[in-house]
Every structure is written in C-alpha cells, then in structure tokens.
Design an enzyme around this catalytic site. Structure first.
Site, PDB file in Angstrom:
ATOM      1  N   HIS A 291     -16.620 -33.446 -38.462  1.00  0.00           N
ATOM      2  CA  HIS A 291     -17.966 -33.715 -37.890  1.00  0.00           C
ATOM      3  C   HIS A 291     -18.228 -32.716 -36.799  1.00  0.00           C
ATOM      4  O   HIS A 291     -19.259 -32.901 -36.216  1.00  0.00           O
ATOM      5  CB  HIS A 291     -18.160 -35.331 -37.685  1.00  0.00           C
ATOM      6  CG  HIS A 291     -18.033 -36.002 -38.779  1.00  0.00           C
ATOM      7  ND1 HIS A 291     -18.232 -37.615 -38.853  1.00  0.00           N
ATOM      8  CD2 HIS A 291     -17.840 -35.868 -40.162  1.00  0.00           C
ATOM      9  CE1 HIS A 291     -18.058 -37.989 -39.978  1.00  0.00           C
ATOM     10  NE2 HIS A 291     -17.644 -36.858 -40.734  1.00  0.00           N
TER      11      HIS A 291
ATOM     12  N   ARG B   8     -22.922 -39.441 -37.992  1.00  0.00           N
ATOM     13  CA  ARG B   8     -21.975 -40.033 -38.514  1.00  0.00           C
ATOM     14  C   ARG B   8     -21.379 -40.906 -37.912  1.00  0.00           C
ATOM     15  O   ARG B   8     -20.253 -41.601 -38.288  1.00  0.00           O
ATOM     16  CB  ARG B   8     -21.063 -39.437 -39.393  1.00  0.00           C
ATOM     17  CG  ARG B   8     -22.274 -38.442 -40.679  1.00  0.00           C
ATOM     18  CD  ARG B   8     -21.266 -37.247 -41.125  1.00  0.00           C
ATOM     19  NE  ARG B   8     -21.398 -36.149 -40.165  1.00  0.00           N
ATOM     20  CZ  ARG B   8     -20.822 -34.950 -40.579  1.00  0.00           C
ATOM     21  NH1 ARG B   8     -20.592 -34.662 -41.930  1.00  0.00           N
ATOM     22  NH2 ARG B   8     -20.864 -34.142 -39.905  1.00  0.00           N
TER      23      ARG B   8
END
Length: 739
Positions: free
Chosen positions: A238, A397
């Site tokens: 990420h 996320r």
C-alpha cells in the site's frame, strides 16, 4: 507508454499553448474548433462521461449509506479514484469516449471500420489532448522552482529523476516489462470467447474452485515467520501500488448497470459463475460484479497510436513508486495537507479527537459519512452499540482489516513521537522543517525494514545475493516505476499467507480473555474493534507472537478470502482469488511461461515438464485440465503454485519479479533525495543510527507493550527471545541536533 512522449512532441510541433494545464479537464476553452465534427463528438462524450460520473457517485454513496452494505459496493468505494487521480481518469475517459464516438459515427457513414486517429489531423489530436486534460499529464513540471527539491521529496514524487521528472510519480502509468497480450487495443485478455494459444481461458471462478479451494481446518503454520511478515507485506504494498477502478458503474456505450447485468461492456468486467458452483446456486447466468481498472490518458482507443506502434490500454498507479511511506503521508498534496495537524507548529500528523487507546493516539475519522464501517450492531447483536466512522490515512485501504489498521496507527504515533523529540532537540525548527525531517527519517525506516528485514524472508538468499545485495548507488537511467505484473500478480503472493484468524494476545502472549482472537472475515472494515476492544496492543502482539500461514499447494487461499471477503452478515461475499486472476486478464498480462522466459527460467510445455517445475504431478494435471497449455496459466496462479526458493516464501518466478522491482526502486531513487545510504541524504552518524532501527523498537516506543521478540518477523525461539523493551536499542536522535 509509447503514446506519452509522442503526445508531448506532437503538442510541441503543433505550436499550441496549454491554457488547460492545471485546470479540470474540459473546463477551459481554446480557439474555435477547426473540425466541427470532432467538436460535436467531444461535447457529446463529455456529457456522457460527466453524467455517468455524477450518477455513479450519487448511486455509490446511496448504497454505502444503507444499513447493510454489499461487498462489491464496499470494494467499489475502496477502489475509487480520488483527487487528482480522479481528474486524470476523467481526462482519459473524455478522450477515449470522444474517439469512440468518432469511430462509431464514421463507421456508420463509411460502412467499414476505420481507426479514429486516421481521420484526424495532428492539430486536431493535439487540441483534443489539451481540451480533455490529457496534455497536462505529460507536461514536465518545473523542478527548479520546487522548494527544497534536493533536500526533501515531493509528496507526489515528481522531480525525483531530473531528466524525466514524472518517472515513479503518482498518477502515472504502470510500466510494462513485457507487452500486453490482448487484441492490440483495449479488450481484456481472452474475453468474448477469444482463444489464447488455441485454447479458451477457463473461468476464473472455476480455477478458484478447482485449485484454490480449501477448508480453514487444514491451515499449516509457518515454522519460521510471524504473521507480521504477511501484514507488513500488505502494508508495504500500500506504499507502492493502488490501481483505481473506473469511476462509472454503468456502461458508457449502452447505459447497462454493471451491478444488474452480466454483460461484458466497458467498464463492466463481470466474473461468471460456473455450473455446479458450491456457493452460488443460480447457474451459469449468475456472476460476481466487477469493474475494469481505470485507463491512462490516450491509451487503448485504436489499433495504433500516432507513432505507428500498438496503442494498448494501460492502467494508472495512483501512488508513488518509492519507499516513502505514502500510506502514512499520502501521494497527493491536498490529502497530505489534510492529514497534518496545522493547529500548532510541531510538524505533527492529525489524530483522533474523540477516542484514545489507553491514553495513546488513534487515527482521525474519515469525513465521508458512509456505513461500510458501521458493522458493530450487526456483528455484536447490540442494538445500543455506538457505531463509529471509518479511519482516514494516507492510503484509502486503512480500514481493510484491523491488523492493517494497527500498523497504520503505530506509524502515525511514531511520526508524532519523532517530531516532538526533534522539536526538543531543535526548538528553532519551524513546523515545516519538523514535518519534513520526521518524514525523511520515517522513509529511511521503511527502506531499512524492507531491504534488511522483510525481503530476505520473501525472495530468499539467492535473489538477495544476485539482485539486492550491496547498494550500487543511484542510476538516472533506471526506471523505478512499478511494473504491471508486480502490482497485479507478483506482490499479491501474500494473500496465501494470511491466517483465517487475527490473534489478539495479552501481556503474556496468551489468548486475550477479554477480547479473544477474531475471525478474519469479521475483522474487515471494523475500526470500532480497535476503539472498543482493547486498542492496537493485543493485535500487534498477535502479529509478532503468532505464525503466518504457510502457503502449501494443497492449502492455498483461506475461506475468509475466497468465500467471505468483505462479507457483511447476509450478503454474498467476493472471492479474492477470482478477483486477482480477473484483474490480470483485464490488464492483459502475459501468461505463466512468458514470465518464466523473462526471468531466464525453463518454460514447461506439457504435464510432465510442469509437474517437474511444480514438484507436483497432480497439481500439474489439474492445471492443464483447466488451461490446456502451461502458456495460458494466469501468472498470479502459476507464481503462487511454485515451491519456495531456499529461505524464501515465493517460488523462482515471483522471487525474480519481486527482486527485479525492488532493485529498480532502489537504483532509480535519486541521490541526495531519499535513499538513506546515499551520501548527502543523511550524515554518517545519522546513517549509523538508522541502520540499527527496528520494528520491535517502534512497537516498544508507541504502545503499552513491554516485551517483544528481538526480530519482529521471526517466531519467538531460543534464537529470537522475548525480551524487555529496555533491551532493544533506541534510535539515537542526537545526530539530528543542529547547532
């Protein structure tokens, strides 16, 4: 992407000004169009796209504000482009829909297929690029005017490479190490029953059922590595990759709603359900809704680009390609500013103003009022339970699971701890200096942890020695951009190392009696568990005190991810394995053997040779029953099916692809900017201090945990003992004192 340098040259040769640079696509005007037909097509396309975006945003928000949110609506909101990424995608849609209308209307007039770009002059194409906003995506930024360009990295990472300022920056295309395998334009690989190597590709859900299906009872624990290895891999991913979906939930060409139809029509890419599926009972006309990844400006709209090369569709990476902790700080200026605490001069990040975790900070709440995190009442059956919003961080996320949320929280706390210490050492520093110097140290942390601690556990000793050993220094000719195959396949290997339970442990590293371990599928989008169920300490102890799942060929993907992904009580869940393979086909990734060839590995041609590569005759037989030829095996599936390399947790193919990507990330990071080993980035005493940084020490400094294993990625053993925090070396910040 071949189109981009050509467009830049085209604009220069056309001698057109760029009044739209920095504006929303379609929001400014030029001299009158010389081509009224093209103008009509653009006006119609702009209205089509704007209407679809408005409808989709309103409809998507309505759905996620319902009492119960469906998994595919959750996934859609999670994968929506935001900020400048949304503007970039809108520009791409303006251009592609304009050219689609040009092609359709001229085909109707000429009664034959003609490429849209063959009908337009270079001046028309240049003007279309400007008015859609695509031109602004290739204009080089003015690096010399950027403050502190040689001292700190920009949030977007533009100007990392001074010769090619957009290399590795956010909102640029994924790079291709091998050409896409599609129709030469934009269709997903193997769609509409197109054969590949003389075989039809199997349904991804059928592959998932036949190869990935397991029960949670047979999980094999990793004998060496902790669950932190798995979650740190997700955390690190990420930092590097985010592939947004198309913002539209209905087809541009025929208005079909992607959630209400199984038709394959842009941007709908539904996952068909095979007959006899064990979970879905409605037969072959049923499907799991899915959406295509958003395209890059000027790609995928005709058989050839303006330079005569195939103009295949490319996908956009919303994040920077560098190890810069963009999941903490963001990859766009507006978000980065929003995450900062601007109410004082301490250089701090914002924290939650309503709740604390045993006196320690939590992440701030997201301002968007949606119900995808409002699951407490349904899961606990307590109608009086208080619901809380989702958290916000540098990456959208953050709420995907509470173990990931705990790592996000840990690093925000560490930023603020370091900023306060630097303020004490250097009271003369202003807020901006404190923020940037702290961010610079945090960026060095992630480089140390990834290269020194994490990657050796993943790619094994041979790849570390051959590709990731001694740092050779910066090379401006190395492209650090994230490759499509890395983002879409290779770095998704860790999905098979996720345990079906998230352990929560007490101070003695035993099951927490007050807040016991929680099933993974009940830990998706549940920030309330962090707030009301003991904070992040039990979760972090679970990550460093319990093993990862071991990926074995007969026990690959746990049910929490294959049958219960984002399940909210009664709704049918998604299948992560199917989504991974469908995404690879959407991106037209070449098959298994093409990538084996790229890495200099053998390319099995039949069942016997495949069985030798996989060391598993039965698995080879089942794969060829589905695919017909090893060439067609989806690269993600082929990669995760291989036996591990020595001392690693991936097979030879993924060891090669992952090591190659990190080799390029490191060598393509400009000297005097970040790479912490580069002379001029840190002083020798600062580099010496950073080389001793450890994840275990960060846990000690920012939680109530008082004993940790010396190495957070290794299981507790006689060689990696549980020790008091006082035995773990601290980062000596004295080297940052400024006279």
């Amino acid at each position: 992407v071949d189109y981009l340098p050509f467009l830049a040259k085209l604009l220069q040769n056309a001698s057109l000004c760029l009044p739209c640079a920095g504006h929303l696509p379609g929001s400014c005007s030029l001299q009158p169009w010389s081509n009224p037909f093209l103008q009509r097509c653009f006006n119609d396309a702009k209205k089509l796209v704007d209407d679809a975006y408005t409808y989709s945003r309103d409809e998507s928000l309505r759905r996620v504000r319902k009492e119960v949110v469906s998994p595919h609506d959750t996934l859609r909101l999670l994968k929506q482009p935001r900020g400048d990424t949304r503007s970039a995608v809108r520009s791409a849609d303006y251009m592609s829909q304009t050219l689609r209308l040009v092609q359709e209307r001229t085909r109707h007039a000429h009664k034959r297929s003609i490429n849209a770009t063959d009908l337009l002059s270079k001046e028309d194409l240049a003007k279309l690029s400007i008015i859609t906003g695509c031109a602004a995506r290739v204009q080089p930024p003015q690096c010399v005017t950027t403050p502190n360009i040689n001292k700190y990295r920009t949030i977007t990472s533009v100007c990392n490479n001074l010769n090619n300022p957009r290399l590795g920056a956010s909102n640029t295309p994924f790079t291709r190490w091998l050409p896409a395998e599609n129709d030469g334009i934009s269709q997903p690989k193997g769609f509409n029953n197109a054969t590949v190597n003389n075989f039809l590709l199997p349904l991804v859900r059928q592959v998932s059922n036949n190869i990935l299906s397991t029960t949670d009872d047979g999980v094999v624990n990793d004998p060496q590595f902790t669950h932190m290895v798995t979650l740190f891999g997700q955390w690190n991913d990420h930092d590097l990759t985010f592939t947004p979906f198309s913002p539209s939930i209905r087809s541009f060409s025929n208005g079909v709603n992607c959630d209400e139809s199984c038709e394959q029509t842009e941007p709908c890419i539904p996952i068909p359900i095979p007959r006899g599926d064990p979970r879905f009972t409605n037969g072959p006309d049923n499907c799991i809704p899915a959406f295509r990844s958003a395209p890059v400006c000027g790609t995928g709209f005709s058989a050839y680009n303006f330079g005569g090369e195939p103009n295949r569709r490319e996908q956009i990476n919303a994040l920077t390609a560098f190890l810069d902790l963009s999941q903490v700080y963001g990859s766009e200026e507006k978000l980065a500013l929003n995450l900062r605490n601007l109410t004082n001069d301490g250089g701090l990040l914002r924290v939650n103003t309503e709740f604390k975790d045993n006196g320690r900070d939590l992440l701030p709440f997201h301002p968007l009022q949606v119900n995808m995190c409002a699951t407490r009442k349904r899961i606990t059956n307590d109608t009086n339970a208080r619901e809380v919003p989702c958290f916000i961080a540098g990456d959208v996320r953050v709420d995907e699971n509470i173990a990931l949320t705990s790592i996000h929280t840990l690093f925000v706390r560490e930023h603020n701890r370091l900023a306060r210490e630097l303020k004490r050492l250097n009271p003369q520093w202003d807020s901006e200096t404190l923020y940037q110097e702290t961010r610079k140290i945090m960026g060095a942390y992630t480089q140390v942890f990834v290269f020194q601690d994490y990657l050796p556990h993943i790619v094994g000793t041979e790849a570390m020695r051959r590709q990731l050993g001694r740092y050779p220094g910066y090379n401006p000719n190395v492209d650090p951009s994230i490759s499509n195959v890395f983002a879409t396949a290779a770095y998704r290997f860790a999905h098979l190392a996720i345990q079906p339970m998230l352990s929560r442990l007490d101070a003695n590293y035993r099951e927490n009696s007050q807040f016991p371990s929680v099933s993974l599928f009940k830990a998706f989008f549940t920030p309330w568990r962090v707030i009301f169920e003991g904070g992040i300490d039990p979760l972090l102890r679970g990550l460093i005190g319990r093993p990862a799942k071991l990926n074995t060929q007969d026990h690959m993907l746990v049910n929490a991810l294959r049958e219960k992904l984002f399940q909210f009580v009664q709704h049918v869940a998604l299948d992560l394995g199917s989504l991974n393979m469908q995404r690879g086909r959407d991106h037209a990734l070449p098959g298994y053997n093409a990538w084996r060839r790229f890495c200099g590995l053998s390319q099995p041609r039949n069942q016997q040779e495949l069985a030798l590569v996989l060391n598993n005759t039965d698995l080879a037989r089942r794969l060829l029953q589905l695919y017909g030829t090893p060439d067609n095996i989806d690269v993600w599936l082929g990669g995760v099916a291989e036996p591990f390399v020595r001392d690693g947790r991936v097979g030879p193919l993924f060891a090669c692809l992952i090591a190659t990507q990190f080799q390029r990330i490191r060598q393509g990071d400009r000297k005097r900017r970040l790479w912490y080993e580069n002379p001029g980035v840190f002083s020798s005493s600062q580099r010496s201090a950073l080389s001793r940084a450890s994840l275990s020490r960060i846990i000690c400094d920012n939680t109530g945990i008082t004993s940790v294993p010396q190495k957070a990625f290794d299981l507790i053993s006689s060689r990696n003992r549980l020790v008091r925090c006082s035995a773990i070396p601290q980062l000596n910040l004295a080297a940052w004192r400024e006279n």
